[in-house]
Design a protein around this motif. Structure first.
Motif, PDB file in Angstrom:
ATOM      1  N   THR A  99      -7.354   4.175  -4.917  1.00 54.51           N
ATOM      2  CA  THR A  99      -8.302   3.700  -5.918  1.00 54.51           C
ATOM      3  C   THR A  99      -7.634   2.714  -6.863  1.00 54.51           C
ATOM      4  O   THR A  99      -6.428   2.773  -7.097  1.00 54.51           O
ATOM      5  N   ASP A 100      -8.447   1.819  -7.393  1.00 54.57           N
ATOM      6  CA  ASP A 100      -7.952   0.848  -8.375  1.00 54.57           C
ATOM      7  C   ASP A 100      -7.744   1.482  -9.742  1.00 54.57           C
ATOM      8  O   ASP A 100      -6.980   0.989 -10.554  1.00 54.57           O
ATOM      9  N   LYS A 101      -8.450   2.553 -10.024  1.00 54.08           N
ATOM     10  CA  LYS A 101      -8.462   3.147 -11.368  1.00 54.08           C
ATOM     11  C   LYS A 101      -7.813   4.525 -11.410  1.00 54.08           C
ATOM     12  O   LYS A 101      -8.195   5.368 -12.214  1.00 54.08           O
ATOM     13  N   ARG A 121       2.355  14.726   3.250  1.00 50.84           N
ATOM     14  CA  ARG A 121       2.400  14.189   4.608  1.00 50.84           C
ATOM     15  C   ARG A 121       1.577  12.899   4.745  1.00 50.84           C
ATOM     16  O   ARG A 121       1.920  12.022   5.514  1.00 50.84           O
ATOM     17  N   ASN A 122       0.509  12.779   3.964  1.00 57.17           N
ATOM     18  CA  ASN A 122      -0.436  11.668   4.160  1.00 57.17           C
ATOM     19  C   ASN A 122      -0.472  10.620   3.049  1.00 57.17           C
ATOM     20  O   ASN A 122      -1.149   9.605   3.190  1.00 57.17           O
ATOM     21  N   LYS A 123       0.246  10.837   1.958  1.00 58.19           N
ATOM     22  CA  LYS A 123       0.125   9.911   0.827  1.00 58.19           C
ATOM     23  C   LYS A 123       0.651   8.514   1.134  1.00 58.19           C
ATOM     24  O   LYS A 123       0.066   7.520   0.694  1.00 58.19           O
ATOM     25  N   LEU A 124       1.700   8.413   1.905  1.00 54.68           N
ATOM     26  CA  LEU A 124       2.252   7.092   2.214  1.00 54.68           C
ATOM     27  C   LEU A 124       1.277   6.275   3.056  1.00 54.68           C
ATOM     28  O   LEU A 124       1.046   5.103   2.769  1.00 54.68           O
ATOM     29  N   SER A 125       0.673   6.895   4.052  1.00 55.19           N
ATOM     30  CA  SER A 125      -0.283   6.143   4.874  1.00 55.19           C
ATOM     31  C   SER A 125      -1.545   5.825   4.080  1.00 55.19           C
ATOM     32  O   SER A 125      -2.125   4.746   4.242  1.00 55.19           O
ATOM     33  N   ALA A 126      -1.974   6.721   3.186  1.00 54.42           N
ATOM     34  CA  ALA A 126      -3.144   6.434   2.344  1.00 54.42           C
ATOM     35  C   ALA A 126      -2.861   5.239   1.437  1.00 54.42           C
ATOM     36  O   ALA A 126      -3.685   4.325   1.323  1.00 54.42           O
ATOM     37  N   ALA A 127      -1.697   5.243   0.814  1.00 56.85           N
ATOM     38  CA  ALA A 127      -1.326   4.132  -0.067  1.00 56.85           C
ATOM     39  C   ALA A 127      -1.145   2.840   0.726  1.00 56.85           C
ATOM     40  O   ALA A 127      -1.572   1.771   0.285  1.00 56.85           O
ATOM     41  N   ALA A 128      -0.529   2.938   1.893  1.00 56.48           N
ATOM     42  CA  ALA A 128      -0.298   1.739   2.711  1.00 56.48           C
ATOM     43  C   ALA A 128      -1.614   1.122   3.178  1.00 56.48           C
ATOM     44  O   ALA A 128      -1.788  -0.101   3.110  1.00 56.48           O
ATOM     45  N   ASP A 129      -2.551   1.946   3.622  1.00 56.66           N
ATOM     46  CA  ASP A 129      -3.861   1.433   4.046  1.00 56.66           C
ATOM     47  C   ASP A 129      -4.578   0.755   2.881  1.00 56.66           C
ATOM     48  O   ASP A 129      -5.157  -0.319   3.031  1.00 56.66           O
ATOM     49  N   PHE A 130      -4.521   1.389   1.715  1.00 54.74           N
ATOM     50  CA  PHE A 130      -5.169   0.824   0.534  1.00 54.74           C
ATOM     51  C   PHE A 130      -4.521  -0.497   0.142  1.00 54.74           C
ATOM     52  O   PHE A 130      -5.205  -1.488  -0.108  1.00 54.74           O
ATOM     53  N   MET A 131      -3.192  -0.516   0.104  1.00 57.64           N
ATOM     54  CA  MET A 131      -2.485  -1.738  -0.294  1.00 57.64           C
ATOM     55  C   MET A 131      -2.692  -2.859   0.725  1.00 57.64           C
ATOM     56  O   MET A 131      -2.810  -4.023   0.348  1.00 57.64           O
ATOM     57  N   ARG A 132      -2.748  -2.508   1.989  1.00 62.76           N
ATOM     58  CA  ARG A 132      -2.981  -3.520   3.023  1.00 62.76           C
ATOM     59  C   ARG A 132      -4.329  -4.202   2.795  1.00 62.76           C
ATOM     60  O   ARG A 132      -4.439  -5.428   2.823  1.00 62.76           O
ATOM     61  N   ALA A 133      -5.349  -3.409   2.540  1.00 67.44           N
ATOM     62  CA  ALA A 133      -6.680  -3.968   2.289  1.00 67.44           C
ATOM     63  C   ALA A 133      -6.694  -4.787   0.994  1.00 67.44           C
ATOM     64  O   ALA A 133      -7.287  -5.872   0.950  1.00 67.44           O
ATOM     65  N   LYS A 134      -6.041  -4.283  -0.033  1.00 68.71           N
ATOM     66  CA  LYS A 134      -5.987  -5.005  -1.305  1.00 68.71           C
ATOM     67  C   LYS A 134      -5.225  -6.318  -1.162  1.00 68.71           C
ATOM     68  O   LYS A 134      -5.628  -7.340  -1.709  1.00 68.71           O
ATOM     69  N   TYR A 190      -6.912  14.455  -3.871  1.00 68.43           N
ATOM     70  CA  TYR A 190      -5.605  14.023  -4.384  1.00 68.43           C
ATOM     71  C   TYR A 190      -5.203  12.710  -3.710  1.00 68.43           C
ATOM     72  O   TYR A 190      -4.701  11.801  -4.366  1.00 68.43           O
ATOM     73  N   LEU A 191      -5.439  12.619  -2.410  1.00 67.69           N
ATOM     74  CA  LEU A 191      -5.093  11.393  -1.682  1.00 67.69           C
ATOM     75  C   LEU A 191      -5.916  10.203  -2.166  1.00 67.69           C
ATOM     76  O   LEU A 191      -5.443   9.059  -2.117  1.00 67.69           O
ATOM     77  N   ASP A 192      -7.123  10.458  -2.661  1.00 68.64           N
ATOM     78  CA  ASP A 192      -7.934   9.369  -3.210  1.00 68.64           C
ATOM     79  C   ASP A 192      -7.251   8.700  -4.394  1.00 68.64           C
ATOM     80  O   ASP A 192      -7.519   7.534  -4.698  1.00 68.64           O
ATOM     81  N   LEU A 193      -6.366   9.408  -5.076  1.00 70.26           N
ATOM     82  CA  LEU A 193      -5.625   8.801  -6.183  1.00 70.26           C
ATOM     83  C   LEU A 193      -4.723   7.669  -5.686  1.00 70.26           C
ATOM     84  O   LEU A 193      -4.364   6.781  -6.467  1.00 70.26           O
ATOM     85  N   TYR A 194      -4.362   7.706  -4.418  1.00 71.51           N
ATOM     86  CA  TYR A 194      -3.560   6.628  -3.811  1.00 71.51           C
ATOM     87  C   TYR A 194      -4.452   5.535  -3.231  1.00 71.51           C
ATOM     88  O   TYR A 194      -3.964   4.540  -2.727  1.00 71.51           O
ATOM     89  N   HIS A 226       6.301  -6.930  -4.007  1.00 68.07           N
ATOM     90  CA  HIS A 226       5.815  -5.895  -4.914  1.00 68.07           C
ATOM     91  C   HIS A 226       5.193  -4.736  -4.140  1.00 68.07           C
ATOM     92  O   HIS A 226       5.392  -3.568  -4.485  1.00 68.07           O
ATOM     93  N   THR A 227       4.462  -5.051  -3.089  1.00 70.69           N
ATOM     94  CA  THR A 227       3.862  -4.007  -2.253  1.00 70.69           C
ATOM     95  C   THR A 227       4.945  -3.135  -1.623  1.00 70.69           C
ATOM     96  O   THR A 227       4.826  -1.905  -1.601  1.00 70.69           O
ATOM     97  N   LEU A 228       5.997  -3.746  -1.114  1.00 70.42           N
ATOM     98  CA  LEU A 228       7.103  -2.972  -0.535  1.00 70.42           C
ATOM     99  C   LEU A 228       7.759  -2.077  -1.575  1.00 70.42           C
ATOM    100  O   LEU A 228       8.127  -0.932  -1.284  1.00 70.42           O
TER     101      LEU A 228
END
Length: 168
Positions: free
Chosen positions: A21-23, A50-63, A15-19, A110-112
């Protein structure tokens, strides 16, 4: 849940992978279509929340690092020219640099905005998962006890130093 001949259990990390991924949008509709066949525990829901915000933040930071534009700088000893072309080129470069800063600021804003939506569960992924997560089943006292015993004897899944979440 009605009588079904099969159920699907999806690990919290999937489920966290949904945060991450590009697709992800392509996966949400098929996932929602299968909602009545998905079994989910409250433990999984809690872990995702508990972990979705950090998963999304890590992904967005890299992107964002890959999306951001970089301004260019010409060394001053290359900018001298007798034709006067250097002033025109340097002027264009200054304009490009201003545009780059503006686009980068828009990317940051936009990221924020996206992170705020994830934090408030107003993003597309959270909204798509809400109907699935609303059917989460809590572990009973007996199941918790069995999970603790399973952890004590070292039966996978789970890690030695983690809580009994995976064992549940």
């Amino acid at each position: 849940m009605h009588d079904l001949d099969a159920l699907l259990l999806i690990d919290a990390n999937k489920y966290l992978d949904l945060y991450r991924t590009d697709k992800g949008r392509k996966l949400l509709a098929p996932l929602s279509e299968q909602a009545s066949y998905i079994f989910v525990t409250q433990q999984i829901v809690d872990e995702v929340q508990r972990n979705k915000l950090s998963a999304a933040a890590d992904f967005m930071r890299a992107k964002n690092q890959g999306m951001k534009l970089h301004s260019i700088n010409v060394p001053d000893h290359f900018s001298g020219s007798e034709t006067g072309k250097n002033k025109e080129i340097l002027g264009q470069m200054r304009e490009i640099s201003k545009s780059v800063k503006s686009v980068n600021a828009e990317i940051d804003a936009h990221t924020l905005e996206i992170m705020a939506q994830v934090a408030e569960s107003k993003d597309e992924v959270s909204q798509a998962l809400a109907p699935i997560f609303s059917k989460a089943v809590r572990a009973t006292s007996d199941e918790l006890q069995l999970a603790r015993e399973r952890k004590e004897i070292g039966n996978p899944p789970g890690k030695r130093n983690d809580p009994v979440g995976d064992e549940i």
